[in-house]
Design a protein around this motif. Sequence first.
Motif, PDB file in Angstrom:
ATOM      1  N   ARG A 101      12.314  -1.496   6.086  1.00  0.00           N
ATOM      2  CA  ARG A 101      11.856  -2.867   6.324  1.00  0.00           C
ATOM      3  C   ARG A 101      10.413  -3.062   5.879  1.00  0.00           C
ATOM      4  O   ARG A 101      10.069  -4.066   5.249  1.00  0.00           O
ATOM      5  N   GLU A 104      10.042  -3.402   2.142  1.00  0.00           N
ATOM      6  CA  GLU A 104      10.421  -4.715   1.614  1.00  0.00           C
ATOM      7  C   GLU A 104       9.502  -5.835   2.086  1.00  0.00           C
ATOM      8  O   GLU A 104       9.207  -6.761   1.344  1.00  0.00           O
ATOM      9  N   TRP A 105       9.068  -5.779   3.335  1.00  0.00           N
ATOM     10  CA  TRP A 105       8.466  -6.947   3.947  1.00  0.00           C
ATOM     11  C   TRP A 105       7.035  -6.748   4.439  1.00  0.00           C
ATOM     12  O   TRP A 105       6.190  -7.607   4.271  1.00  0.00           O
ATOM     13  N   GLY A 106       6.738  -5.621   5.068  1.00  0.00           N
ATOM     14  CA  GLY A 106       5.477  -5.536   5.799  1.00  0.00           C
ATOM     15  C   GLY A 106       4.376  -4.709   5.189  1.00  0.00           C
ATOM     16  O   GLY A 106       3.205  -4.952   5.422  1.00  0.00           O
ATOM     17  N   THR A 145       1.707  -6.415   1.383  1.00  0.00           N
ATOM     18  CA  THR A 145       2.517  -7.565   1.022  1.00  0.00           C
ATOM     19  C   THR A 145       1.831  -8.823   1.539  1.00  0.00           C
ATOM     20  O   THR A 145       1.049  -8.772   2.491  1.00  0.00           O
ATOM     21  N   ASP A 147       2.689 -13.375   1.669  1.00  0.00           N
ATOM     22  CA  ASP A 147       3.550 -14.484   1.277  1.00  0.00           C
ATOM     23  C   ASP A 147       3.130 -14.974  -0.097  1.00  0.00           C
ATOM     24  O   ASP A 147       1.937 -15.019  -0.413  1.00  0.00           O
ATOM     25  N   ARG A 167       7.848  -9.423  -6.749  1.00  0.00           N
ATOM     26  CA  ARG A 167       8.093 -10.387  -5.681  1.00  0.00           C
ATOM     27  C   ARG A 167       9.499 -10.135  -5.165  1.00  0.00           C
ATOM     28  O   ARG A 167      10.442 -10.042  -5.947  1.00  0.00           O
ATOM     29  N   ARG A 168       9.609 -10.046  -3.846  1.00  0.00           N
ATOM     30  CA  ARG A 168      10.898  -9.885  -3.192  1.00  0.00           C
ATOM     31  C   ARG A 168      11.015 -10.981  -2.146  1.00  0.00           C
ATOM     32  O   ARG A 168      10.277 -10.981  -1.167  1.00  0.00           O
ATOM     33  N   GLU A 170      10.177 -14.066  -0.334  1.00  0.00           N
ATOM     34  CA  GLU A 170       8.909 -14.796  -0.236  1.00  0.00           C
ATOM     35  C   GLU A 170       7.683 -13.888  -0.292  1.00  0.00           C
ATOM     36  O   GLU A 170       6.555 -14.346  -0.221  1.00  0.00           O
ATOM     37  N   LYS A 171       7.889 -12.571  -0.437  1.00  0.00           N
ATOM     38  CA  LYS A 171       6.779 -11.615  -0.390  1.00  0.00           C
ATOM     39  C   LYS A 171       6.380 -11.098  -1.772  1.00  0.00           C
ATOM     40  O   LYS A 171       7.226 -10.718  -2.578  1.00  0.00           O
ATOM     41  N   ARG A 173       4.360  -8.000  -3.547  1.00  0.00           N
ATOM     42  CA  ARG A 173       4.108  -6.598  -3.188  1.00  0.00           C
ATOM     43  C   ARG A 173       3.063  -5.999  -4.122  1.00  0.00           C
ATOM     44  O   ARG A 173       3.161  -6.125  -5.333  1.00  0.00           O
TER      45      ARG A 173
END
Length: 185
Positions: A101, A104-106, A145, A147, A167-168, A170-171, A173
């Motif tokens: 996670r 991908e996101w944080g 990451t 937005d 970009r994955r 809305e993020k 990287r």
Amino acid sequence: MPALVRPTETVRDSFLAGVEEFRAEGRGGAGDNSMLGRDILRWAPRWQEAAVFAAYVEETLADAHEDSGRPAGFVPSTVLWWVDGTEWLGRLSIRHRLTPRLLEWGGLIGYDVRPSVRRRGHGTAMLRAALPRARALGLDEVLLTCDFDNVGSRKVIEAAGGVFEDRRAEKLRYWIPTGAHAGGA
């Protein structure tokens, strides 16, 4: 001159004033799953009490230890505060490893600059100052990451040496090396 320090009770009044600025922006609501948002939800009603704030600082420091209790899926995290004397200017968290996670996101580093001191270079300086700390934790590079529409955060990451990967959803990287020449000049 501002510096990254371990959380401390000595900046409590300024910290509380900063948290109120974040709350005025809507942080700490039910949908805010950031570390700061979760802290506000859990602690803000009681932070005014010195003993409660001391417990918060102790728990925040303990989160860096592998055996500390934390929600499922969360990893140890070193939290540092950006302060100038007794003035709390922001916070930064270095996660000790990636999970699927976080990949991908944080990311590995998250930060928040107090609203009243934004656009003064604190985010970039704080992030650059964190890179040797991340290196000391065994991280050769860190993922950050933001937005895709957060221009301010994107500029901070790029100014600190962030190299855009992709970009994955809305993020966006970025990777930043933590070595001796990391973070730009």
